[in-house]
Write a protein that holds these residues in place. Structure first.
Motif, PDB file in Angstrom:
ATOM      1  N   GLY A  55      30.346 103.530  48.353  1.00 44.96           N
ATOM      2  CA  GLY A  55      30.470 104.860  47.748  1.00 44.96           C
ATOM      3  C   GLY A  55      29.397 105.125  46.709  1.00 44.96           C
ATOM      4  O   GLY A  55      29.518 106.041  45.906  1.00 44.96           O
ATOM      5  N   GLU A  76      39.770 107.195  42.429  1.00 44.68           N
ATOM      6  CA  GLU A  76      39.780 105.960  41.632  1.00 44.68           C
ATOM      7  C   GLU A  76      40.785 104.938  42.165  1.00 44.68           C
ATOM      8  O   GLU A  76      40.602 103.746  41.996  1.00 44.68           O
ATOM      9  N   ARG A  79      38.930 103.094  44.645  1.00 42.58           N
ATOM     10  CA  ARG A  79      37.991 102.220  43.931  1.00 42.58           C
ATOM     11  C   ARG A  79      38.670 100.920  43.489  1.00 42.58           C
ATOM     12  O   ARG A  79      38.063  99.853  43.504  1.00 42.58           O
ATOM     13  N   ALA A  80      39.948 101.054  43.104  1.00 44.09           N
ATOM     14  CA  ALA A  80      40.686  99.883  42.627  1.00 44.09           C
ATOM     15  C   ALA A  80      40.967  98.885  43.747  1.00 44.09           C
ATOM     16  O   ALA A  80      41.258  97.723  43.495  1.00 44.09           O
ATOM     17  N   ILE A  84      33.319  94.848  44.388  1.00 48.18           N
ATOM     18  CA  ILE A  84      31.874  94.873  44.601  1.00 48.18           C
ATOM     19  C   ILE A  84      31.242  93.752  43.784  1.00 48.18           C
ATOM     20  O   ILE A  84      31.458  93.662  42.582  1.00 48.18           O
ATOM     21  N   HIS A 103      38.850  91.996  30.026  1.00 47.68           N
ATOM     22  CA  HIS A 103      38.645  93.434  29.825  1.00 47.68           C
ATOM     23  C   HIS A 103      38.557  94.173  31.161  1.00 47.68           C
ATOM     24  O   HIS A 103      39.227  95.184  31.361  1.00 47.68           O
ATOM     25  N   PHE A 104      37.746  93.661  32.058  1.00 43.72           N
ATOM     26  CA  PHE A 104      37.597  94.336  33.352  1.00 43.72           C
ATOM     27  C   PHE A 104      38.914  94.340  34.127  1.00 43.72           C
ATOM     28  O   PHE A 104      39.213  95.283  34.856  1.00 43.72           O
ATOM     29  N   LYS A 106      41.793  94.798  33.000  1.00 43.89           N
ATOM     30  CA  LYS A 106      42.687  95.857  32.511  1.00 43.89           C
ATOM     31  C   LYS A 106      42.510  97.175  33.249  1.00 43.89           C
ATOM     32  O   LYS A 106      43.424  97.991  33.299  1.00 43.89           O
ATOM     33  N   TYR A 107      41.320  97.418  33.789  1.00 38.83           N
ATOM     34  CA  TYR A 107      41.089  98.667  34.517  1.00 38.83           C
ATOM     35  C   TYR A 107      41.970  98.749  35.755  1.00 38.83           C
ATOM     36  O   TYR A 107      42.236  99.827  36.269  1.00 38.83           O
ATOM     37  N   PHE A 108      42.380  97.577  36.273  1.00 37.67           N
ATOM     38  CA  PHE A 108      43.098  97.565  37.545  1.00 37.67           C
ATOM     39  C   PHE A 108      44.614  97.570  37.361  1.00 37.67           C
ATOM     40  O   PHE A 108      45.338  97.800  38.323  1.00 37.67           O
ATOM     41  N   PRO A 110      46.807  99.643  36.130  1.00 37.28           N
ATOM     42  CA  PRO A 110      47.561 100.815  36.581  1.00 37.28           C
ATOM     43  C   PRO A 110      47.652 100.937  38.103  1.00 37.28           C
ATOM     44  O   PRO A 110      48.441 101.740  38.600  1.00 37.28           O
ATOM     45  N   TYR A 111      46.853 100.182  38.819  1.00 34.74           N
ATOM     46  CA  TYR A 111      46.837 100.312  40.278  1.00 34.74           C
ATOM     47  C   TYR A 111      47.518  99.133  40.968  1.00 34.74           C
ATOM     48  O   TYR A 111      47.353  98.929  42.161  1.00 34.74           O
ATOM     49  N   ILE A 154      34.027  88.849  38.874  1.00 31.05           N
ATOM     50  CA  ILE A 154      34.197  90.253  38.479  1.00 31.05           C
ATOM     51  C   ILE A 154      34.530  91.108  39.701  1.00 31.05           C
ATOM     52  O   ILE A 154      35.383  91.981  39.653  1.00 31.05           O
TER      53      ILE A 154
ATOM     54  N   LEU B  10      41.077 101.958  27.097  1.00 23.88           N
ATOM     55  CA  LEU B  10      40.033 101.017  27.526  1.00 23.88           C
ATOM     56  C   LEU B  10      38.686 101.358  26.915  1.00 23.88           C
ATOM     57  O   LEU B  10      37.951 100.479  26.476  1.00 23.88           O
ATOM     58  N   PRO B  97      37.598 101.085  38.649  1.00 26.64           N
ATOM     59  CA  PRO B  97      38.355 102.342  38.667  1.00 26.64           C
ATOM     60  C   PRO B  97      38.406 102.925  37.246  1.00 26.64           C
ATOM     61  O   PRO B  97      38.710 102.188  36.311  1.00 26.64           O
TER      62      PRO B  97
END
Lengths: 303, 276
Positions: A55, A76, A79-80, A84, A103-104, A106-108, A110-111, A154, B10, B97
């Motif tokens: 993408g 998004e 994306r989760a 990559i 830290h990275f 944590k972005y996931f 919610p998914y 990552i 975040l 995301p």
């Protein structure tokens, strides 16, 4: 979302920059849990395909579906589900390994779903890529090989259903390459992650893949397991022997007959007789040379 | 947790972590302290001189603060964006995301904190070096705060646009240093220009300088300004207009930059870097 077995579907994919055609009608599919290696010389369009699937790049034509969505317009949540593996060199160099993965991850959060917990725990990741002992180090202090393993970690932090790796082992020494291959093998067994990896290294393709796609001149010119490719594209066999202290080689598709005749003609004096199937390398060279038709594809965007 | 609340959290977390990482690194410390130290040394040298009854050091201070703010807002922002693009920080954010909004929030946090700290590093020691600064009073400091904040909002989007359109960090420096130099040169922030070119009143730097002078200098110094007044309303209007225009325009450029970020672009950057 479809529950089908297909993770990636590419149909009639076109990419051109002005008059320069990079991809000229590429078709392939990747099954869930499969490790597919995209093999081809530099400039064949491997990176372009992967960036379109990630993408990160638009396309000139054709249709592309990754996990049921068009990557160009995916949201998004999509994306989760996609991992990559990027090649770092200076980014986040002041971060410590553990902190960056935390830290990275944590972005996931919610998914996360019942089927696939997100993110993967930092300790699990560190162990998987063998960085447990270096977790406290700054990213900038890692060696090249360790850094690339961190890149893989990552890419995996979101427990992806599909993982993309574009030429992950460029610039590796043999040891780092070996370690990296071990990581990929462990991965493929983990949760049935679908892996699409590009390389121009044939050995690597053979070691890692369930299936190989060979890309040349903007097209897929071969598609199959290493064994299938060998059979399909080359029936060449070499007969090698020594006679009167001299080494002889005969290449052809008639090895058995040839050897029988040879021994019949020279009942004595033939030593070190050896019959060898063409190596995958020969096959690869044959395939690529046959299809290298566009001289305009020099060093450039796809390196 | 909803994605939208988590993305703000975040971004703030990331910004806070990165600010401290930078502030505590050797390079970051030098970057943070170098300019304030030089400026403070100059203030110290001129602390006893007076011009027409006003401390010379006090007269110098508004120029220093304007310079600091312009440097942070314009070149600092442009440079950081170009760097993040070249080294793949941006691409990594894109692969996560909600990574891009979190990245931008973090960037804003870092920029504001850095600007705030670097200004404070001049203002607070300045209070001790330039005694008359302490007589500025509450209203003066309130003016100082809004002028700095609004001025920053006027400059940072310009920096962001520059950072988004250039190809490399060196390009960012090149493209921001020229407008910076010109604006500073024609805006009379270091010496009162009786006859400023009219064009200087278009740019935010003149108004930032004027606003800071109005905050720190005694009322009588206004006589030296164009029209003999601090013109606070005009200051707010011009800076506000720049901020509004910038905040409207910058997101488009940033989106374009984010859309274009790809492995191949980064690879090209890496090649440029290793060859140079």
């Amino acid at each position: 979302m479809s529950k089908t077995d297909t993770a990636i579907q590419v149909t009639g994919l076109q990419m051109r920059y002005g008059a320069h055609v990079v991809l000229d009608g590429v078709d392939f599919a990747v099954h869930r849990g499969e490790v597919l290696v995209l093999l081809g010389p530099n400039g064949a369009g491997k990176t372009t395909i992967i960036e379109i699937l990630e993408g990160f790049r638009g396309r000139s034509g054709g249709s592309v579906s990754v996990l049921g969505s068009d990557p160009e317009h995916a949201d998004e949540a999509w994306r989760a589900r996609v991992g990559i593996v990027l090649q770092s060199w200076r980014d986040h160099s002041a971060w410590r390994v553990r902190k960056l993965l935390d830290h990275f991850g944590k972005y996931f959060g919610p998914y996360s779903t019942d089927e696939r917990a997100r993110p993967v725990g930092t300790d699990t990741l560190l162990q998987l890529v063998g960085l447990t002992d270096h977790a406290h180090k700054k990213v900038g202090e890692l060696s090249g090989g360790m850094r690339r393993r961190l890149d893989v970690a990552i890419g995996l932090v979101g427990n992806p259903e599909v993982l993309f790796l574009d030429e992950p082992t460029v610039g590796f020494d043999p040891k780092a390459r070996r370690e990296f291959h071990d990581v990929i093998h462990r991965l493929a067994d983990l949760q049935g992650t679908t892996i699409l990896l590009s390389t121009h290294d044939l050995d690597e393709a053979e070691k890692l893949s369930d299936r190989i796609l060979i890309l040349a001149g903007g097209k897929i010119v071969a598609n199959g397991s290493a064994d299938q490719l060998r059979k399909e594209f080359s029936d060449q066999t070499e007969v090698i022997w020594t006679q009167d202290d001299q080494r002889h080689v005969h290449a052809g598709s008639d090895a058995t007959t040839f050897a029988r005749n040879l021994l019949a003609q020279h009942p004595e004096g033939i030593t070190n007789l050896e019959i060898r199937n063409a190596s995958l390398e020969d096959t690869y060279m044959t395939i690529v040379q046959t299809h290298e038709t566009t001289p305009s594809q020099k060093e450039g965007k796809q390196a | 947790m909803k994605p939208i609340t988590s993305v703000v959290r975040l971004g703030l977390t990331r910004g806070w972590i990165e600010f401290w990482m930078n502030a505590l690194s050797l390079q970051g410390l030098i970057g943070l302290f170098l300019a304030p130290t030089i400026l403070l040394a100059l203030l110290w040298m001129f602390r006893v001189r007076e011009v027409e009854g006003i401390s010379f050091a006090l007269l110098m201070l508004p120029g220093f603060l304007t310079l600091q703010l312009t440097q942070e807002g314009l070149m600092g922002v442009a440079n950081k964006l170009a760097f993040d693009r070249e080294d793949g920080t941006l691409l990594r954010a894109k692969a996560l995301p909600q990574g891009m909004p979190a990245y931008l929030i973090a960037r804003v946090v870092v920029i504001i904190l850095s600007a705030f700290v670097s200004l404070m590093l001049v203002i607070i020691p300045g209070l001790f070096i330039v005694p008359s600064l302490a007589t500025v009073g509450v209203s003066g400091f309130v003016t100082l705060v809004w002028v700095l904040a609004l001025g920053f909002l006027a400059l940072a989007p310009i920096g962001a646009v520059i950072g988004a359109i250039v190809k490399s960090p060196s390009g960012a420096v090149g493209l921001s240093i020229l407008p910076m130099g010109i604006m500073i040169g024609i805006s009379g922030i270091f010496y009162p220009l009786k006859a400023l070119p009219v064009i200087s009143e278009i740019f935010p730097v003149y108004w930032i300088g004027l606003g800071i002078r109005s905050a720190l200098l005694p009322e009588m110094a206004a006589a030296a300004e164009l029209g003999g007044s601090w013109r606070p309303l005009e200051t707010a209007l011009v800076l506000g207009a720049w901020a509004a225009a910038g905040l409207l325009l910058a997101p488009g450029f940033l989106r374009r930059m984010a859309r274009r970020a790809s492995g191949s672009e980064m690879e090209a950057g890496r090649r440029r870097y290793t060859q140079s």
